[in-house]
Design an enzyme around this catalytic site. Sequence first.
Site, PDB file in Angstrom:
ATOM      1  N   GLY A  38     -96.380  46.094  46.316  1.00 35.91           N
ATOM      2  CA  GLY A  38     -97.747  45.830  46.772  1.00 35.91           C
ATOM      3  C   GLY A  38     -98.258  44.420  46.551  1.00 35.91           C
ATOM      4  O   GLY A  38     -97.515  43.434  46.620  1.00 35.91           O
ATOM      5  N   ALA A  62    -102.787  49.925  54.502  1.00 34.01           N
ATOM      6  CA  ALA A  62    -102.127  51.119  53.988  1.00 34.01           C
ATOM      7  C   ALA A  62    -101.288  51.800  55.067  1.00 34.01           C
ATOM      8  O   ALA A  62    -100.152  52.229  54.811  1.00 34.01           O
ATOM      9  CB  ALA A  62    -103.180  52.079  53.452  1.00 34.01           C
ATOM     10  N   HIS A 106    -119.354  64.380  77.278  1.00 31.41           N
ATOM     11  CA  HIS A 106    -120.691  63.800  77.204  1.00 31.41           C
ATOM     12  C   HIS A 106    -121.592  64.707  76.379  1.00 31.41           C
ATOM     13  O   HIS A 106    -121.568  65.917  76.563  1.00 31.41           O
ATOM     14  CB  HIS A 106    -121.281  63.667  78.619  1.00 31.41           C
ATOM     15  CG  HIS A 106    -122.709  63.184  78.611  1.00 31.41           C
ATOM     16  ND1 HIS A 106    -123.028  61.871  78.335  1.00 31.41           N
ATOM     17  CD2 HIS A 106    -123.872  63.852  78.801  1.00 31.41           C
ATOM     18  CE1 HIS A 106    -124.347  61.740  78.382  1.00 31.41           C
ATOM     19  NE2 HIS A 106    -124.890  62.922  78.655  1.00 31.41           N
TER      20      HIS A 106
HETATM   21  P1  FAD Z   1     -99.776  49.086  46.632  1.00 32.25           P
HETATM   22  O1  FAD Z   1    -100.701  50.121  47.122  1.00 32.25           O
HETATM   23  O2  FAD Z   1    -100.340  47.822  46.117  1.00 32.25           O
HETATM   24  O3  FAD Z   1     -98.893  49.790  45.515  1.00 32.25           O
HETATM   25  C1  FAD Z   1     -97.948  49.098  44.748  1.00 32.25           C
HETATM   26  C2  FAD Z   1     -97.732  49.845  43.455  1.00 32.25           C
HETATM   27  O4  FAD Z   1     -96.596  49.287  42.817  1.00 32.25           O
HETATM   28  C3  FAD Z   1     -98.881  49.713  42.462  1.00 32.25           C
HETATM   29  O5  FAD Z   1     -99.287  50.996  42.042  1.00 32.25           O
HETATM   30  C4  FAD Z   1     -98.293  48.915  41.306  1.00 32.25           C
HETATM   31  O6  FAD Z   1     -98.813  49.305  40.051  1.00 32.25           O
HETATM   32  C5  FAD Z   1     -96.816  49.274  41.411  1.00 32.25           C
HETATM   33  N1  FAD Z   1     -95.917  48.285  40.831  1.00 32.25           N
HETATM   34  C6  FAD Z   1     -95.918  46.939  41.023  1.00 32.25           C
HETATM   35  N2  FAD Z   1     -94.884  46.367  40.369  1.00 32.25           N
HETATM   36  C7  FAD Z   1     -94.228  47.372  39.743  1.00 32.25           C
HETATM   37  C8  FAD Z   1     -93.074  47.419  38.917  1.00 32.25           C
HETATM   38  N3  FAD Z   1     -92.364  46.336  38.623  1.00 32.25           N
HETATM   39  N4  FAD Z   1     -92.694  48.624  38.437  1.00 32.25           N
HETATM   40  C9  FAD Z   1     -93.392  49.751  38.741  1.00 32.25           C
HETATM   41  N5  FAD Z   1     -94.465  49.764  39.524  1.00 32.25           N
HETATM   42  C10 FAD Z   1     -94.877  48.591  40.026  1.00 32.25           C
HETATM   43  N6  FAD Z   1    -105.960  49.269  53.659  1.00 32.25           N
HETATM   44  C11 FAD Z   1    -106.245  50.087  54.694  1.00 32.25           C
HETATM   45  O7  FAD Z   1    -105.382  50.325  55.540  1.00 32.25           O
HETATM   46  N7  FAD Z   1    -107.472  50.682  54.821  1.00 32.25           N
HETATM   47  C12 FAD Z   1    -108.458  50.453  53.934  1.00 32.25           C
HETATM   48  O8  FAD Z   1    -109.556  50.995  54.063  1.00 32.25           O
HETATM   49  C13 FAD Z   1    -108.204  49.574  52.843  1.00 32.25           C
HETATM   50  N8  FAD Z   1    -109.159  49.323  51.938  1.00 32.25           N
HETATM   51  C14 FAD Z   1    -108.893  48.493  50.892  1.00 32.25           C
HETATM   52  C15 FAD Z   1    -109.907  48.219  49.980  1.00 32.25           C
HETATM   53  C16 FAD Z   1    -109.681  47.381  48.909  1.00 32.25           C
HETATM   54  C17 FAD Z   1    -110.793  47.086  47.934  1.00 32.25           C
HETATM   55  C18 FAD Z   1    -108.375  46.821  48.726  1.00 32.25           C
HETATM   56  C19 FAD Z   1    -108.094  45.945  47.545  1.00 32.25           C
HETATM   57  C20 FAD Z   1    -107.356  47.078  49.621  1.00 32.25           C
HETATM   58  C21 FAD Z   1    -107.612  47.915  50.721  1.00 32.25           C
HETATM   59  N9  FAD Z   1    -106.632  48.190  51.678  1.00 32.25           N
HETATM   60  C22 FAD Z   1    -106.915  48.997  52.735  1.00 32.25           C
HETATM   61  C23 FAD Z   1    -105.278  47.615  51.580  1.00 32.25           C
HETATM   62  C24 FAD Z   1    -104.296  48.661  50.993  1.00 32.25           C
HETATM   63  O9  FAD Z   1    -104.770  49.082  49.732  1.00 32.25           O
HETATM   64  C25 FAD Z   1    -102.906  48.062  50.864  1.00 32.25           C
HETATM   65  O10 FAD Z   1    -102.499  47.530  52.111  1.00 32.25           O
HETATM   66  C26 FAD Z   1    -101.910  49.128  50.432  1.00 32.25           C
HETATM   67  O11 FAD Z   1    -102.277  49.695  49.198  1.00 32.25           O
HETATM   68  C27 FAD Z   1    -100.501  48.551  50.323  1.00 32.25           C
HETATM   69  O12 FAD Z   1     -99.627  49.552  49.937  1.00 32.25           O
HETATM   70  P2  FAD Z   1     -98.265  49.251  49.152  1.00 32.25           P
HETATM   71  O13 FAD Z   1     -97.600  50.564  48.989  1.00 32.25           O
HETATM   72  O14 FAD Z   1     -97.540  48.163  49.818  1.00 32.25           O
HETATM   73  O15 FAD Z   1     -98.703  48.661  47.735  1.00 32.25           O
END
Ligand code: FAD
Length: 466
Positions: free
Chosen positions: A144, A320, A444
């Site tokens: 992430g 997401a 509608h």
């Molecule tokens: P993440 O969700 O960031 O998850 C990564 C995970 O990996 C984390 O839990 C972290 O702790 C874990 N991790 C990292 N390194 C390690 C490691 N070495 N070992 C073990 N675990 C690790 N997107 C939307 O589509 N719609 C929305 O409405 C939206 N609203 C948002 C609102 C906010 C305030 C924010 C900040 C973001 C929002 N987003 C939204 C964006 C969305 O949250 C991200 O695009 C999404 O979470 C990315 O998913 P991911 O699985 O790539 O990573």
Amino acid sequence: MQYDVVVIGSGPGGYVAAIRSAQLGKKVAIIEKYKVLGGTCLNVGCIPSKALLDSSEHFYNAAHHFAEHGIEIAAPVANLSTMIGRKNGVVEKMNAGINFLMKKNKITVFNGLGSFVDKNTIKIVKNDGSEESITTQQVIIATGSKPTILPFMNYDKKRIITSTEALNLPEIPKHLIVIGAGVIGAELGSVYARLGAKVTFVEFADSMIPTMDKTMGKELQKSVKKLGTDFFFNTKVTKIENSGEEVTVFADGADGKPVEIKGDYCLVCIGRRAYVDGLNLEAVGVATDRGKVVVDEHTLETNVKGIYAIGDVVRGAMLAHKAEEEGVFVAEVMAGQKPHINYNLIPGVVYTWPEVASVGATEEELKTKGVAYKAGSFPFKALGRATASGDTDGLVKVLADKTTDEILGVHIIGARAADMIAEAVTAMEFRASAEDIARISHAHPTYMEALKEAALAATDNRAIHS
Ligand code: FAD
Ligand code: NAD
């Protein structure tokens, strides 16, 4: 090998990849450094921000719109700690849901920091300090992103904050200064403006949500302005200081003059950076480019065979649903299938009120590329459904190829735009023309009629109701 697939990170990319891999018969483990599963999206992103957006919207409607509907109540009082408590309850429910899905799919969950020992061995440093190593055939990096914050912004997590702290404030700010009028700024700025805070946006670009179609930013600004907000555009922040209970933002303003703004909280939301800290990528030689893990466009495999990466940690929209699509995609690639993602048709949504939703090319992109196009717009104020509910701000814009009439982009600002965009995505996935949408019967009175009318406007300017 103990596992076929190990997923590092349990956000919407990671946990979805784990489930799809398990569905495909793989023995799967997932590693998450936090105590709970769900990543940024569930714990400090999409879900908690939407819970607060919904609560603040109810409050705002009770204070400002109930009377016009003939509902007379005493002036409502916003109880932020109850709103935050409710938000936490929503997150906990969803955390439990993901735990259930892991059990159901027989996925082993490790809570701890995952790092590479070699390409088939992952070390887990658990939350109690103990260590364990597991072996695997293949790895998915789904770690992430984290908020970007610059050293001169003096991030202290109390008064100078990111979205993470903004979801758990101890009080409603009197004056919240928001640095960056992008997606997070627009959403969380709206939350606190609705609850009565004075909100001032300081934005580097010349409009709100500057990466979206320009009309959307302009219209959104008009609506957000009605909440009593102020804007400084073309303004570059140079320093942020916290002196106890007062925060001061220093910036270079549009006219070159210095700007100084004082408030009690400053939310910095100027983008997010890919997160690979602690992964020990050097041990396996996984390549990165400006912090993001580099992947093959056709497989999402890194330069190291058997190691894949998805979601915010790789190139593309930090969303997401993009991470989820990549989660399914990568699991299927690893199982020998040939899936496909149409990156051009990943919708983007801003959950303000009115909502903003977009798919495909913006008008600015079409102009830059020299594509000949037709545009049709339809305002919500001409819509029966919007007039009945009182949600008349906004419009739908359909962009279609001038020769073939194929829809190239749809941009909506208005009530329920987040849900409305799905029709445009479906139509574009099937390469529909504006005429196709214009000929489909839409119930509608619904908000969706605005899309049909905008499609009619794009084809020979023949909208019926404007
Ligand atoms: P993440 O969700 O960031 O998850 C990564 C995970 O990996 C984390 O839990 C972290 O702790 C874990 N991790 C990292 N390194 C390690 C490691 N070495 N070992 C073990 N675990 C690790 N997107 C939307 O589509 N719609 C929305 O409405 C939206 N609203 C948002 C609102 C906010 C305030 C924010 C900040 C973001 C929002 N987003 C939204 C964006 C969305 O949250 C991200 O695009 C999404 O979470 C990315 O998913 P991911 O699985 O790539 O990573
Ligand atoms: P963003 O890219 O949406 O907006 C950042 C804004 O900050 C831009 O408008 C940029 O011009 C401005 N900026 C950059 N540097 C600046 C500076 N020094 N001074 C003033 N302004 C500056 O990023 P975000 O709002 O932080 O959100 C991060 C990511 O999270 C986004 O990529 C977004 O996709 C995702 N997100 C999505 C949703 C959603 O889908 N509804 C909600 C929240 C976050």
